[in-house]
Design a protein around this motif. Structure first.
Motif, short mmCIF file in Angstrom:
data_model
loop_
_atom_site.label_atom_id
_atom_site.label_comp_id
_atom_site.label_asym_id
_atom_site.label_seq_id
_atom_site.Cartn_x
_atom_site.Cartn_y
_atom_site.Cartn_z
N ARG A 102 0.84 -1.22 0.00
CA ARG A 102 0.00 0.00 0.00
C ARG A 102 0.87 1.26 0.00
NH1 ARG A 102 -3.47 -2.44 4.07
NH2 ARG A 102 -3.06 -0.71 5.49
N HIS A 106 1.21 4.06 -2.83
CA HIS A 106 0.89 5.43 -2.42
C HIS A 106 1.99 6.41 -2.88
CE1 HIS A 106 -0.19 8.88 0.10
NE2 HIS A 106 1.08 8.93 0.45
N ASP A 247 -4.36 3.88 -4.85
CA ASP A 247 -5.19 2.67 -4.84
C ASP A 247 -5.92 2.48 -6.17
OD1 ASP A 247 -6.90 4.77 -4.61
OD2 ASP A 247 -7.76 4.18 -2.67
#
Ligand SMILES: [Zn+2]
Length: 571
Positions: A102, A106, A247
């Motif tokens: 993640r 990001h 995302d």
């Protein structure tokens, strides 16, 4: 009390690490983190395994396992060996973690939003038999320069000529041996580091206290040739972090992953978050180490690494951090190391040359290795592991100096006064002199540890041990006892207090021995001494102890010769 964040360059997953890996990142970061904790600072000490990239896929294939399964197993092996070497990480994470997925996505999204990502169409070699693009070094063929038949697509290791894969005669896949290769077009993301060069240079110039080794490597990459180059951050692989823009999907990047060098340093942050998750804490628990807007403003961040990792930590990772435009914590101090060589050559994981962590622990306890490696750490230049040098260092420093001192004083006390700190007599000029000398050496030891000058710190610690032996030698409690048992009691009391002090001061380097000594002496207060004179009266008369087993055994010539022979070949 300060807050200190310490990270050790994350070891690659494809096998057990050798002493050369240990000496240049994992071990000095542990020594420093232990020291900082002992001085009362709040410390977060982080490392992880670096799990992505082609070498992991190849190692897994060799082991006949799916790559995810292989990495999970090797992570457990590396974690266990690290613990047995006393590497006291708050968390030893994995770059394949969900947190790192993640965070990496990001950062890529933020960099794209800032205009720092460029899409580039490249021509790369594709292997039909393997069903994949081949990185340059996984293409083999005959060198056009010297005729060597196993030249790699990036370089001929026989004549050292730099090559392009298309230069090779009779090119083939190094994975399958297939010659069914073709050049295909593929699209990749590049981090526009060139746009960041001025910012990076100003930042590096502001770090006037960094080791020359660190800044000279960074400057070379900033200045040599055409200056800092943009860097590809994606690869055509299956194993890795899927390319996403935050995302969201990234059109045109389907089926691609981020390059291992983009996601690996982000794992420092992710591993801290993994720890918070394990502890059931919310994001504030890790953000207070990493976000200057959320409490990390007063954190001092220190990184440890070998010199080969310096470009990525001075340029690439800071490009990611600065380029994100978000208030992430930047490193304050980069401690880098030269190489430790093995018996006139290099340690090599791929060639199985040298001593590996599991083998080292089979023959001797961790503290023997920790001490020798740190007292010979390649700080100012490369250093060399030889079995003669190792034997000499262990026998002299650990067995003859520290071990012998503890053995003499505890055994003498037991035979004359019992296993209890003796009462009677007073300290005199000899003790005052030892106190003054230790205070001077201790100040130097502390200054070197603050400056992360590890080798100099070990020299001061060794000198502090030597003072104990010299004190016993001149105070001669065994002779004094015959005429003045009260005075002998004072000498022994002082020497037992020295042993207590040694347990505390030595713990960053030889934690297992320090613990054993502390247990034998019945110590419950191991706080760092503010005042040496007071510290040497801490054990009062009447305090019970037990004589510890010999702290260190000497390495015999027979052992040395046997080990030298055992480790002469390949693993
Ligand atoms: Zn060649």
């Amino acid at each position: 009390m300060a807050r200190i964040l310490v990270t050790s360059a994350i070891p690659y997953i494809n096998g057990i690490k050798h002493l050369g890996n240990l000496v240049g990142s994992l071990l000095p970061s542990d020594v420093y983190a232990r020291y900082a904790r002992a001085r009362g600072h709040e410390v977060m000490h982080i490392s992880a395994t670096d799990e992505h990239g082609t070498p992991a896929e190849i190692a897994a294939a060799k082991a006949g396992k799916p790559v995810a399964e292989y990495c999970a197993e090797m992570w457990a092996v590396q974690k266990d060996l690290g613990e047995r070497f006393g590497l006291g990480f708050d968390h030893f994470g994995r770059s394949s973690s969900e947190r790192n997925h993640r965070l990496t996505q990001h950062f890529a999204g933020r960099l794209a939003d800032a205009g720092l990502i460029e899409e580039v169409v490249e021509r790369q070699v594709y292997s039909n038999a393997d069903g994949r693009f081949l990185p340059d070094r996984y293409i083999e063929g005959t060198c056009p320069n010297c005729g060597y038949e196993h030249a790699r697509g990036d370089q001929c290791e026989n004549c050292t000529k730099q090559l392009d894969p298309t230069d090779l005669i009779n090119p083939r896949s190094a994975i399958s041996g297939s010659t069914d290769l073709e050049v295909r077009e593929t699209r990749h993301l590049y981090l526009r580091q060139s746009q960041m060069a001025d910012k990076l240079e100003a930042w590096i110039d502001s770090k006037t206290d960094w080791p020359i080794l660190t800044t000279s490597i960074a400057k070379k990459w900033l200045k040599d040739g055409d200056g800092l180059q943009d860097r590809g951050i994606t690869r055509d692989l299956d194993w890795g972090i899927p390319v996403k823009r935050g995302d969201q999907p990234w059109p045109g990047m389907e089926g691609k992953v981020f390059y291992v060098w983009f996601d690996a340093p982000i794992e420092y942050i992710a591993a801290t978050a993994e720890l918070a998750d394990l502890n059931g804490e919310d994001d504030s628990a890790w953000e207070r180490w990493w976000r200057t807007d959320k409490g990390a403003g007063d954190v001092r961040y220190v990184q440890f690494m070998g010199k080969d990792n310096v470009p990525f930590h001075t340029l690439s990772f800071p490009s990611t951090i600065l380029g994100s435009g978000e208030p992430w914590k930047l490193v304050d101090y980069i401690k880098s190391f030269n190489y430790l060589n093995y018996q006139g050559g290099q340690f090599s994981t791929s060639k199985g040359r040298g001593v590996f962590m599991d083998q080292a622990l089979e023959i001797l306890p961790a503290d023997y290795w920790r001490w020798w490696l740190m007292s010979n750490v390649p700080e100012t230049s490369d250093s060399e592991f030889t079995w003669e040098g190792f034997q000499a260092g262990v026998n002299k420093d650990l067995a003859d100096v520290l071990g012998n001192f503890v053995s003499r004083v505890t055994k003498f006390c037991r035979s004359k006064f019992g296993e209890v700190v003796p009462e009677g007599g007073t300290y005199g000029p000899m003790e005052a002199e030892a106190v003054a000398e230790i205070a001077r050496r201790l100040a130097a030891y502390e200054a070197h540890m603050e400056a992360i000058e590890i080798r100099k710190a070990t020299a001061e610690l060794r000198a502090i041990w030597v003072i104990g032996n010299e004190y016993l030698q001149s105070a001669e409690p065994w002779a004094v006892f015959k005429t003045d048992p009260e005075r002998a009691a004072a000498i022994v009391r002082f020497a037992l207090n020295l042993a207590r002090l040694y347990a505390i001061l030595s713990a960053p380097f030889i934690p297992f021995t320090a613990e054993k000594l502390a247990a034998a002496l019945g110590l419950d207060d191991l706080s760092w001494p503010d005042d040496v004179e007071a510290a040497l009266t801490a054990l009062p008369a009447g305090h019970p102890f037990t004589v510890p087993d010999n702290l260190f055994a000497k390495i015999s010539d027979e052992d040395r010769e046997a080990w030298e022979a055992r480790f002469a070949g390949q693993r």
